[in-house]
Design a protein around this motif. Structure first.
Motif, PDB file in Angstrom:
ATOM      1  N   PHE A 120      -4.123  -1.442  -3.380  1.00  0.00           N
ATOM      2  CA  PHE A 120      -2.802  -1.560  -3.985  1.00  0.00           C
ATOM      3  C   PHE A 120      -2.181  -0.179  -4.213  1.00  0.00           C
ATOM      4  N   TYR A 121      -2.992   0.771  -4.637  1.00  0.00           N
ATOM      5  CA  TYR A 121      -2.522   2.140  -4.836  1.00  0.00           C
ATOM      6  C   TYR A 121      -1.981   2.716  -3.527  1.00  0.00           C
ATOM      7  N   ASP A 122      -2.742   2.563  -2.449  1.00  0.00           N
ATOM      8  CA  ASP A 122      -2.328   3.115  -1.158  1.00  0.00           C
ATOM      9  C   ASP A 122      -1.028   2.481  -0.678  1.00  0.00           C
ATOM     10  N   LYS A 123      -0.881   1.174  -0.871  1.00  0.00           N
ATOM     11  CA  LYS A 123       0.333   0.484  -0.416  1.00  0.00           C
ATOM     12  C   LYS A 123       1.554   0.921  -1.219  1.00  0.00           C
ATOM     13  N   LEU A 124       1.383   1.095  -2.522  1.00  0.00           N
ATOM     14  CA  LEU A 124       2.501   1.539  -3.343  1.00  0.00           C
ATOM     15  C   LEU A 124       2.814   3.006  -3.078  1.00  0.00           C
ATOM     16  N   LYS A 125       1.797   3.812  -2.920  1.00  0.00           N
ATOM     17  CA  LYS A 125       1.977   5.247  -2.696  1.00  0.00           C
ATOM     18  C   LYS A 125       2.777   5.512  -1.431  1.00  0.00           C
ATOM     19  N   VAL A 126       2.479   4.799  -0.348  1.00  0.00           N
ATOM     20  CA  VAL A 126       3.192   5.043   0.906  1.00  0.00           C
ATOM     21  C   VAL A 126       4.658   4.639   0.790  1.00  0.00           C
ATOM     22  N   LEU A 127       4.942   3.600  -0.004  1.00  0.00           N
ATOM     23  CA  LEU A 127       6.342   3.220  -0.215  1.00  0.00           C
ATOM     24  C   LEU A 127       7.077   4.277  -1.035  1.00  0.00           C
ATOM     25  N   VAL A 128       6.390   4.842  -2.019  1.00  0.00           N
ATOM     26  CA  VAL A 128       7.001   5.907  -2.818  1.00  0.00           C
ATOM     27  C   VAL A 128       7.309   7.117  -1.932  1.00  0.00           C
ATOM     28  N   GLU A 129       6.409   7.415  -1.031  1.00  0.00           N
ATOM     29  CA  GLU A 129       6.588   8.585  -0.166  1.00  0.00           C
ATOM     30  C   GLU A 129       7.681   8.375   0.879  1.00  0.00           C
ATOM     31  N   LYS A 130       7.755   7.161   1.440  1.00  0.00           N
ATOM     32  CA  LYS A 130       8.664   6.909   2.558  1.00  0.00           C
ATOM     33  C   LYS A 130       9.933   6.154   2.158  1.00  0.00           C
ATOM     34  N   GLY A 131       9.877   5.444   1.044  1.00  0.00           N
ATOM     35  CA  GLY A 131      11.042   4.682   0.608  1.00  0.00           C
ATOM     36  C   GLY A 131      11.129   3.302   1.217  1.00  0.00           C
ATOM     37  N   SER A 132      10.848   3.193   2.500  1.00  0.00           N
ATOM     38  CA  SER A 132      10.872   1.895   3.178  1.00  0.00           C
ATOM     39  C   SER A 132       9.984   1.955   4.419  1.00  0.00           C
ATOM     40  N   LEU A 133       9.507   0.782   4.810  1.00  0.00           N
ATOM     41  CA  LEU A 133       8.655   0.675   5.992  1.00  0.00           C
ATOM     42  C   LEU A 133       8.827  -0.715   6.600  1.00  0.00           C
ATOM     43  N   PRO A 134       8.741  -0.840   7.932  1.00  0.00           N
ATOM     44  CA  PRO A 134       8.694  -2.173   8.533  1.00  0.00           C
ATOM     45  C   PRO A 134       7.538  -2.960   7.925  1.00  0.00           C
ATOM     46  N   VAL A 135       7.773  -4.207   7.622  1.00  0.00           N
ATOM     47  CA  VAL A 135       6.793  -4.991   6.879  1.00  0.00           C
ATOM     48  C   VAL A 135       5.446  -5.055   7.580  1.00  0.00           C
ATOM     49  N   GLN A 136       5.435  -5.178   8.899  1.00  0.00           N
ATOM     50  CA  GLN A 136       4.166  -5.254   9.617  1.00  0.00           C
ATOM     51  C   GLN A 136       3.415  -3.925   9.567  1.00  0.00           C
ATOM     52  N   GLU A 137       4.159  -2.828   9.605  1.00  0.00           N
ATOM     53  CA  GLU A 137       3.524  -1.517   9.518  1.00  0.00           C
ATOM     54  C   GLU A 137       2.965  -1.286   8.117  1.00  0.00           C
ATOM     55  N   TRP A 138       3.661  -1.819   7.126  1.00  0.00           N
ATOM     56  CA  TRP A 138       3.241  -1.617   5.741  1.00  0.00           C
ATOM     57  C   TRP A 138       1.984  -2.398   5.391  1.00  0.00           C
ATOM     58  N   ALA A 139       1.957  -3.665   5.735  1.00  0.00           N
ATOM     59  CA  ALA A 139       0.827  -4.486   5.284  1.00  0.00           C
ATOM     60  C   ALA A 139       0.351  -5.522   6.288  1.00  0.00           C
ATOM     61  N   GLY A 140       0.995  -5.633   7.440  1.00  0.00           N
ATOM     62  CA  GLY A 140       0.524  -6.577   8.445  1.00  0.00           C
ATOM     63  C   GLY A 140       0.483  -8.001   7.929  1.00  0.00           C
ATOM     64  N   GLU A 141      -0.619  -8.683   8.171  1.00  0.00           N
ATOM     65  CA  GLU A 141      -0.750 -10.085   7.779  1.00  0.00           C
ATOM     66  C   GLU A 141      -0.818 -10.273   6.266  1.00  0.00           C
ATOM     67  N   ASP A 142      -1.116  -9.216   5.530  1.00  0.00           N
ATOM     68  CA  ASP A 142      -1.207  -9.309   4.067  1.00  0.00           C
ATOM     69  C   ASP A 142       0.151  -9.208   3.381  1.00  0.00           C
ATOM     70  N   ALA A 143       1.213  -8.949   4.148  1.00  0.00           N
ATOM     71  CA  ALA A 143       2.503  -8.619   3.552  1.00  0.00           C
ATOM     72  C   ALA A 143       3.065  -9.720   2.660  1.00  0.00           C
ATOM     73  N   VAL A 144       3.000 -10.967   3.115  1.00  0.00           N
ATOM     74  CA  VAL A 144       3.589 -12.061   2.341  1.00  0.00           C
ATOM     75  C   VAL A 144       2.964 -12.147   0.959  1.00  0.00           C
ATOM     76  N   GLY A 145       1.647 -12.086   0.899  1.00  0.00           N
ATOM     77  CA  GLY A 145       0.975 -12.149  -0.389  1.00  0.00           C
ATOM     78  C   GLY A 145       1.276 -10.948  -1.261  1.00  0.00           C
ATOM     79  N   LEU A 146       1.337  -9.761  -0.659  1.00  0.00           N
ATOM     80  CA  LEU A 146       1.604  -8.554  -1.430  1.00  0.00           C
ATOM     81  C   LEU A 146       3.014  -8.559  -2.027  1.00  0.00           C
ATOM     82  N   LEU A 147       3.971  -8.987  -1.240  1.00  0.00           N
ATOM     83  CA  LEU A 147       5.353  -8.965  -1.714  1.00  0.00           C
ATOM     84  C   LEU A 147       5.575  -9.857  -2.929  1.00  0.00           C
TER      85      LEU A 147
END
Length: 203
Positions: free
Chosen positions: A125-152
């Motif tokens: 969870f830290y890594d996923k939040l950290k990369v969003l803080v650094e980049k601001g936005s990411l394509p959903v598949q690049e950010w979390a792949g198949e886990d994206a729906v649950g994470l969001l």
């Protein structure tokens, strides 16, 4: 190391989250049952902390003794982690504390090896939040792949990110506005680690 994250979470869920419930409900038998369920994943994490393959469960305790690194007073710690004492609430609480000491030692060893700021079970969870803080936005598949729906739909992301045309977009103001009462402490610790102790998002 992702296996270690899962093992430590499974152990924590059983000995701490479920363990606290059954101590509160004053049911030593059910409490010891869930504490039993914490031992296998905890020992499995120990093997990963040593860079070793996890053996079949029938060998976990026996082979742990030959590992290069173990928490201090390993044999004594094992006995305490397995001991049901007088099978009362006091012995249940003592056993929970013994497992917690081993869990914290193994977690600290893995954190030392990976350099993570949070517990290993929070690292994903830290890594996923950290990369969003650094980049601001990411394509959903690049950010979390198949886990994206649950994470969001889970904390700490729910309420601070939006999915716009297949892109996950962080709202930093909403992130900074989060307070401990907005989520379980487990998730808020992740937010604090990413934001930084001074309340400013790390660049």
């Amino acid at each position: 190391m992702s296996l270690a994250e899962g093992f430590l979470f499974e152990a924590w869920w059983n000995y701490r989250l479920a363990g606290d419930i059954w101590i509160h409900r004053e049911d030593p038998a059910q409490g010891h049952f869930v504490l039993n369920n914490a031992i296998k994943p905890l020992l499995s994490a120990l093997f990963i902390a040593n860079g070793e393959y996890v053996p079949h469960e029938k060998w976990l305790v026996h082979m742990s003794r030959t590992l290069d690194w173990k928490p201090e007073r390993w044999e004594e710690g094992l006995r305490e982690a397995f001991s049901t004492g007088h099978f009362d609430l006091g012995s249940l609480a003592a056993r929970q504390q013994a497992i917690d000491r081993l869990w914290r030692a193994i977690d600290a060893r893995l954190r030392e090896k990976t350099g993570t700021k949070v517990s290993m079970m929070q690292k994903y969870f830290y890594d996923k939040l950290k990369v969003l803080v650094e980049k601001g936005s990411l394509p959903v598949q690049e950010w979390a792949g198949e886990d994206a729906v649950g994470l969001l739909s889970s904390q700490p992301f729910h309420g601070v990110v939006e999915l716009i045309d297949g892109v996950v977009v962080l709202d930093p103001e909403k992130l900074l506005a989060l307070q401990p009462q907005h989520m379980y402490s487990w998730f808020y610790e992740v937010v604090e680690a990413v934001i930084g102790e001074d309340g400013v998002i790390d660049e």
